[in-house]
Design an enzyme around this catalytic site. Structure first.
Site, mmCIF file in Angstrom:
data_model
loop_
_atom_site.group_PDB
_atom_site.id
_atom_site.type_symbol
_atom_site.label_atom_id
_atom_site.label_comp_id
_atom_site.label_asym_id
_atom_site.label_seq_id
_atom_site.Cartn_x
_atom_site.Cartn_y
_atom_site.Cartn_z
ATOM 1 N N ARG A 79 -9.211 -2.141 -20.084
ATOM 2 C CA ARG A 79 -9.437 -3.579 -20.104
ATOM 3 C C ARG A 79 -9.167 -4.153 -18.710
ATOM 4 N NH1 ARG A 79 -8.783 -6.946 -24.541
ATOM 5 N NH2 ARG A 79 -7.332 -5.531 -25.566
ATOM 6 N N PHE A 93 0.829 -1.214 0.000
ATOM 7 C CA PHE A 93 0.000 0.000 0.000
ATOM 8 C C PHE A 93 0.859 1.259 0.000
ATOM 9 C CE2 PHE A 93 -2.086 -3.336 2.658
ATOM 10 C CZ PHE A 93 -2.961 -3.779 1.689
ATOM 11 N N GLU A 109 -5.908 1.342 -6.884
ATOM 12 C CA GLU A 109 -6.095 2.530 -6.052
ATOM 13 C C GLU A 109 -7.452 3.189 -6.297
ATOM 14 O OE1 GLU A 109 -1.476 3.662 -5.287
ATOM 15 O OE2 GLU A 109 -2.485 4.829 -6.813
ATOM 16 N N GLY A 150 -0.091 -8.693 -3.745
ATOM 17 C CA GLY A 150 -1.466 -9.097 -3.483
ATOM 18 C C GLY A 150 -2.367 -8.686 -4.625
#
Lengths: 318, 730, 207
Positions: free
Chosen positions: B615, B241, B692, B469
């Site tokens: 996409r 993050f 995000e 992740g």
């Protein structure tokens, strides 16, 4: 974590004796709070006495019609016990509102009573804290105190008592049964078990050196509707901002005990007596003498609101 | 390969593997615990010693004396690294404060020593025996108190178009409000951790880092050794993050410690050290002014942001989205940076937008109410298909905000919302709905890969790209499988090793699009080689079913690869399409909350959203990214805040018991719709990022739902019980 | 190299060393020095069905015994203070935080870790369900989530109530029950709804 020696106690008397004779000895049961604190060297025992194998894990009826709960009964087992669910539901509810499934599987009845505060200044060993290091000052007083106590505090300490279970025990007038290092058993009313900080916030309970909790005894069931309402910053796995344990008796009597706001599990005769007058009156009675900071003054309102919520639920049931 | 003209039809368009919601190919390793993380490399560095970091007990000042005697003679201690014996260290260009402090101390919990011992227990214990006397200096720790000292931090800090003041002055409807967001902690599950080993003058770091090539450069710079001598390995990263974009103290101190004791050393930053030792998302104070006509059409929009950081640090660019999201000829944004002595601020998931939209999207809700217009409709009215600062000559490459708002509203049942606050009751709950737009810039980064076919026809991809992740393993495999016409299970992906070609890395939600574009480039090169080997014209060869085909002829990949295999390497580099076109991802968040009528406890009852991000390479992992980010948005809205003690200058609630993040019980069903979109100006993948986008606006949708439920308008995040009760009393 | 392999190797070498009464019986573990201030203590555990004999510093948590001594690194250290749940393992049939308990306290007990639930070649149904429902992202909290998920279904079956159980004597499976009971396992990537979906699948398949 400072080095320590470790032994498995084989009897209650031997455990108490060992604890009384070895300087710096501590009992370890679930360990969920003690080890947390030992890793940070907030607790620094030199000797650990493992009491997990003393057979103190039974729940049995007392001659008086109450319940004797072994000190080693795990939170999960106590909450799930048939008799507790039926006759002392507020205790089940309080236990289930606390911690997580994993922690409740390990944490014990006796250990929960000894749980120490979550004050962040207590937890950071570089900060002043009279509870951790007597005389060093209180970091929270002029600092961040949003989660801390508003009742029973002193100029030395704002720490809140973090337990949910103990609030229900206080409501139910439990007795804490112990054995001293001298082998003498005694019973301490829960109201007297936890000490207020005063000038000595490092002293938290009435236990003497080496004294071990063997069981917690509940008096006969009092009937009524049992509720435990916990308000916190997220939906689960968090300590209380405010919690209220209550019993609404069929005869109109009421009992209230509070968590998250007191230096110890909080209950007053005046609040119990104000039950018929509703949430506002109970809150006023309970909050007599409250001292708040800029950060935690909302807890006064929240006590009243939490009570209002209980009353609303209670009316809906009726 | 250079991407400087919009993509035409290409092999990715086949969509046989790409775009399919495949299970993750690294799934079995993760669910069985066999995926190795940085602190677990018993295989690679057996006999590693244990390092424990000693953090500064003051926020600012100097170390007067350091007494190591007790620690050095403690059981099992092998060595202690301090500024006094670490040698001359450089500072990484992306670090604001030195990672090893002393004698100067720059912030609380800054590492000032590493104690190395034979066991974890001995290292942790001995670290407590390091005695340090400090000469504390006065510091500045209070953003609000020092707001007026904010300075213009440079580049793009101020933007303007038209005449904001004039436009705002004459607007029929005006919104002018202040909003605040607190400091946030990434709180990824795996602490920063590194195992370091030297082999002569060569250093290997098994570490947890999102950006391998950056890390190599920063390690080399800090230690003063050539980059070629440094290897970083990060095949699995337990969450980042943004916290693991940079070289941090675990890696540097493990390297220094391993050098000192002559054996591998591993270091994890202890959980309670992380919030103050490492980076965080800085707090902001924001002022938003919007001037609109009575129909809600914006004529003037202004967004000013104040944030703090250590000397030499940067601002939280929270006004970023306001430059591009809504129409309006008269506009301004401004960032002001206040020098503070709190720990280092830096990027956290969607830096800028994540907190900028927390403010802007409440302001839009306020405008909708002031104009008596549905907030979905208000946003549609203010859509703009070009960069509103630059004008129509800079259109968006693709922008489907309106489609997202409509599809999302429809799917969520927005029409059932009562626009009047405080009207809907469900038992003890006041119920409300909120909406917010989602916006996040689309960034592209040069990215390389190596791809090969072995003698068995197995396709192997190697790139230093990371999977934090995000699903990188799987989308890289999907890209390779699509390009070479093999099934997914015939692809092996190796990531996160500086021996592999330099990639875009994982940050700024550019990873998925950029890294797979790099794989695309390498695969194109390999296709050429395979076709040549087959004797087919490369532009006519067809790659499918494990074969290279030309008309009715075909050869297997395995046979073409030969005994030694066939490899190709290339990277995707970008021209100026992102200058000629504004590129961004869009979406719309919807949220329904219940607020307890007595206690003001807030529960999110359901969330939904629609998103357009080019996409979608793998709808399964992309959806997970979005719901995870939405949840982080819920955290920001309701509970997440690092509390600053402005006397001692530190974050008080520095562990996971006191820094609240959402748990299972906080998060209900979350629905995600992806709006069909191909962005041919983004890359040959025609993809953008979603990692995000999902946090951008999510928290504001929660805040707006709380307003709709209660009529309480809070502008000071997080919207906790105490603030709701106070607002109610006011 | 699979952890399974490591364990087996540990056991074999461990048995060999047992006879020699050497200080450690875990093959993979670094040779412990006698340098610790703490006298080492013998600890015998049954981990994933295999008996292991260790000599441990009493300060060693069960978590570190698994990760650093037995090299069973599937169990994760997220906070080391019972605040995240990444270290969840099943001891004597119950899930606990292995970080907040000492290994010596579990002498003679049975421990099941993620490695004991299944392997990549032979997945536990819950592990498979996590893959199918994408019940993870970074993977770091995942072993703890899975150990908890398996235990939670057992706890519901055993009639153990939770904070959200309306009637304490009537425990039934619902999404709300699953969410509450899983709340001791934090997932910052927030795969929460996917984890619940995976659990529901397994529960329904069992029913």
């Amino acid at each position: 974590m400072r080095p320590f020696t470790y032994e498995r106690a084989t009897s209650v008397a031997a455990a108490a004796k060992a604890a009384g004779s070895v300087q710096g000895a501590r009992f370890i049961a679930g360990g969920t709070n003690l080890l947390d604190l030992m890793k940070l060297q907030i607790e620094t025992p030199t000797h650990l006495i493992d009491v997990n194998h003393l057979g103190l894990d039974r729940i049995e009826k007392t001659e008086e019609g109450g319940l004797r709960i072994g000190a080693l009964v795990r939170n999960t087992d106590l909450a799930a016990d048939k008799a507790v669910r039926r006759d002392y539901a507020v205790l089940s509810r309080a236990l289930l509102a606390g911690a997580s499934g994993q922690l409740r599987n390990k944490a014990t009845t006796g250990g929960n009573l000894l749980q120490r505060t979550r004050c962040p200044y207590f937890y950071d060993t570089r900060m002043p804290c009279n509870k951790r290091q007597p005389g060093s000052g209180c970091g929270a007083m002029q600092g961040m105190s949003r989660s801390l106590a508003i009742l029973g505090t002193s100029d030395a300490c704002l720490a809140q008592h973090p337990s949910d279970m103990a609030v229900a025990m206080r409501l139910l007038d439990a007795q804490v049964d112990t054995m001293g290092a001298d082998g003498v058993a005694r019973s301490i009313p829960i109201a007297d078990f936890h000490l207020l900080p005063g000038d000595t916030p490092h002293r938290e309970t009435a236990l003497k050196a080496g004294e071990i909790i063997t069981s917690v005894t509940l008096p006969r069931p009092i009937g009524g509707t049992h509720v435990y309402r916990k308000v916190r910053d997220r939906a689960s796995y968090a300590f209380a901002l405010v919690s209220v344990a209550a019993v609404f008796g069929k005869d109109g009597t009421t009992r209230f005990a509070f968590g998250g706001i007191g230096a110890k599990p909080w209950r007053t005769p005046a609040a119990d007596a104000a039950g018929k007058q509703g949430a506002k009156a109970v809150a006023e009675a309970a909050l007599t003498g409250a001292r708040t900071t800029h950060h935690n003054d909302f807890k006064k309102t929240l006590v009243e609101r939490t009570l209002a919520s209980l009353y609303r639920q209670q009316e809906a049931r009726a | 390969m250079k991407f400087d003209t919009p993509a035409g039809p290409n092999p990715i368009d086949r969509g046989r593997v790409i775009g399919i919601p495949h299970d993750r190919i690294d799934g079995a390793a993760k669910v069985t615990g066999s995926a190795p993380y940085a602190y677990e490399r018993h295989d690679a560095a057996p006999n590693a010693a244990y390092g424990w970091i000693v953090g500064s007990a003051i926020a600012k000042g100097r170390i007067a004396t350091m007494d190591l005697r007790a620690a050095e003679t403690a059981p099992g201690v092998l060595g202690i690294v301090t500024h006094a014996n670490a040698g001359k260290l450089g500072k990484g260009s992306m670090n604001t404060a030195p990672l090893l402090g002393g004698p100067q101390v720059d912030h609380y919990e800054q590492a000032v020593a590493l104690v190395i011992a034979d066991t974890f227990e001995n290292a942790r214990d001995a670290a407590k025996l390091v005695r340090i006397d400090y000469a504390a200096a006065d510091g500045r720790f209070d953003l609000a108190a020092d707001q007026a000292r904010g300075v213009n931090p440079g580049k793009d800090a101020d933007t303007k178009a038209g005449d904001f003041d004039a436009g705002f002055a004459k607007a029929a409807v005006k919104i002018d409000q202040h909003y605040t967001t607190p400091d946030h902690s990434h709180a990824m599950m795996e602490p920063h951790a590194t195992t370091a080993a030297w082999n002569g003058d060569r250093l290997t770091l098994w570490t947890s880092n999102q950006m391998i090539a950056w890390g190599v450069g920063e390690v080399a710079k800090t230690l003063g050794i050539p980059k070629e001598k440094v290897r970083l390995v990060s095949p699995y990263i337990g969450g980042g993050f943004g916290s693991k974009l940079f070289l941090r103290a675990d890696a540097l101190l493990a390297a220094l410690g391993a050098k000192q004791v002559g054996r591998p050393v591993k270091v994890a930053i202890a959980r309670h050290q992380i919030p103050n030792n490492t980076t965080h998302r800085p707090a902001t104070i924001q002022r938003i002014r919007i001037g609109a006509d009575k129909d809600g059409v914006i004529d003037a929009i202004g967004h000013e942001v104040w944030s703090g950081d250590l000397p030499g640090g940067g601002p939280e660019t929270a006004a970023q989205q306001t430059r591009l999201l809504y129409r309006g000829p008269n506009r301004m944004t401004a960032h002001r940076l206040v020098t503070l002595d709190l720990p280092e601020g830096n990027a956290m998931r969607a830096p800028g937008e994540a907190v900028g939209l927390l403010a802007l999207e409440i302001a839009m809700d306020e405008l909708a109410e002031a104009c008596n217009i549905d907030p979905v409709e208000l946003r549609i009215r203010n859509d703009v298909q070009y960069d509103p600062e630059a004008g129509p000559q800079r259109p968006f490459s693709s922008r489907k905000l309106v489609e997202c708002l409509r599809a999302g509203a429809d799917h969520f049942g927005w029409a059932k919302r009562n626009p009047k606050p405080g009207q809907v009751r469900d038992g003890r709950w006041l119920v409300g709905m909120g909406v917010a737009a989602a916006f996040r810039n689309n960034l592209v980064q040069k990215s390389g890969a190596r791809i090969g076919v072995d003698a068995k026809g197995r396709v192997i991809v190697e790139t230093d790209m990371t999977d934090i992740g995000t699903g990188t393993y799987t989308i890289v495999a999907q890209t390779a499988a699509e390009m070479l016409g093999v099934p997914l299970d015939q692809v092996t992906v190796r990531l996160g090793d500086s021996r592999f070609p330099v990639s875009a890395g994982s940050g700024g939600q550019w990873g998925a699009n950029s890294a797979t574009a790099g794989v695309y480039a390498a695969a194109m090169a390999l296709r050429t080689k395979l076709a040549e080997q087959a004797g087919y014209p490369a532009d006519q060869a067809l790659f499918e079913d494990g074969l290279v085909k030309l008309a009715n002829k075909s050869q297997t990949l395995a046979s073409l690869a030969g005994r030694d295999g066939l490899w190709a390497e290339d990277s995707m580099d970008y021209g100026d399409l992102d200058k000629r076109y504004a590129q961004a991802t869009f979406g719309a968040h919807f949220c329904e909350v219940g607020v307890d009528i007595d206690t003001a406890e807030v529960r999110v009852r359901r969330m939904g959203g629609a998103f357009a991000a080019g996409r979608i390479l793998n709808p399964k992992s992309a959806r997970s990214q979005v719901i995870g980010a939405m949840t982080m948005g819920v955290g920001a809205a309701l509970m997440e805040a690092l509390d600053v003690d402005t006397r001692f200058g530190f974050f008080v609630n520095h562990d996971m018991a006191e820094y609240m993040v959402p748990v299972h019980a906080d998060i209900p069903q979350q629905d995600v719709l992806f709006v069909d979109e191909l962005d041919d100006k983004s890359s040959p993948m025609k993809a953008k990022g979603v990692g995000e986008l999902g946090i951008c606006g999510a928290g504001a949708a929660v805040a707006n739902a709380i307003y709709n439920a209660t009529g309480l308008r809070l502008r000071d995040y997080p919207l906790t019980i105490d603030k709701l009760l106070k607002a109610q009393a006011a | 190299m699979s952890s399974d392999h490591l364990t087996r190797r540990g056991l074999l070498q461990g048995s060999a060393v047992l006879a020699a009464a050497a200080p450690t019986l875990s093959a993979a573990a670094p040779t412990p020095k006698t340098s610790g201030a703490n006298a080492m203590m013998p600890v015998e555990l049954t981990v994933n069905g295999r008996e292991v004999h260790l000599q441990l510093d009493p300060r060693t948590s069960l978590l570190d015994a698994l990760r650093e001594h037995l090299h069973l690194t599937g169990t994760k250290k997220g906070c080391d203070h019972g605040q995240c749940g990444a270290c969840t393992v099943i001891v004597e049939g119950r899930r606990i935080n292995s970080c907040l308990t000492l290994a010596v306290m579990h002498d003679g007990e049975k421990v099941t870790t993620i490695e004991g639930l299944g392997t990549p070649e032979k997945l536990h149904p819950m592990q498979r369900a996590f893959i199918v429902h994408d019940g993870y992202q970074c993977g770091y909290c995942t072993p703890g989530q899975i150990c908890s998920a398996v235990s939670v279904l057992e706890e519901i079956k055993a009639g153990i109530p939770s904070h959200v159980t309306d009637d304490l004597d009537d425990v039934a499976l619902s999404d709300m029950e699953l969410r509450e009971r899983m709340s001791g396992n934090i997932c910052r990537c927030a795969a929460y709804p996917n984890i619940i979906a995976a659990m529901r699948d397994v529960a329904e398949a069992k029913a």
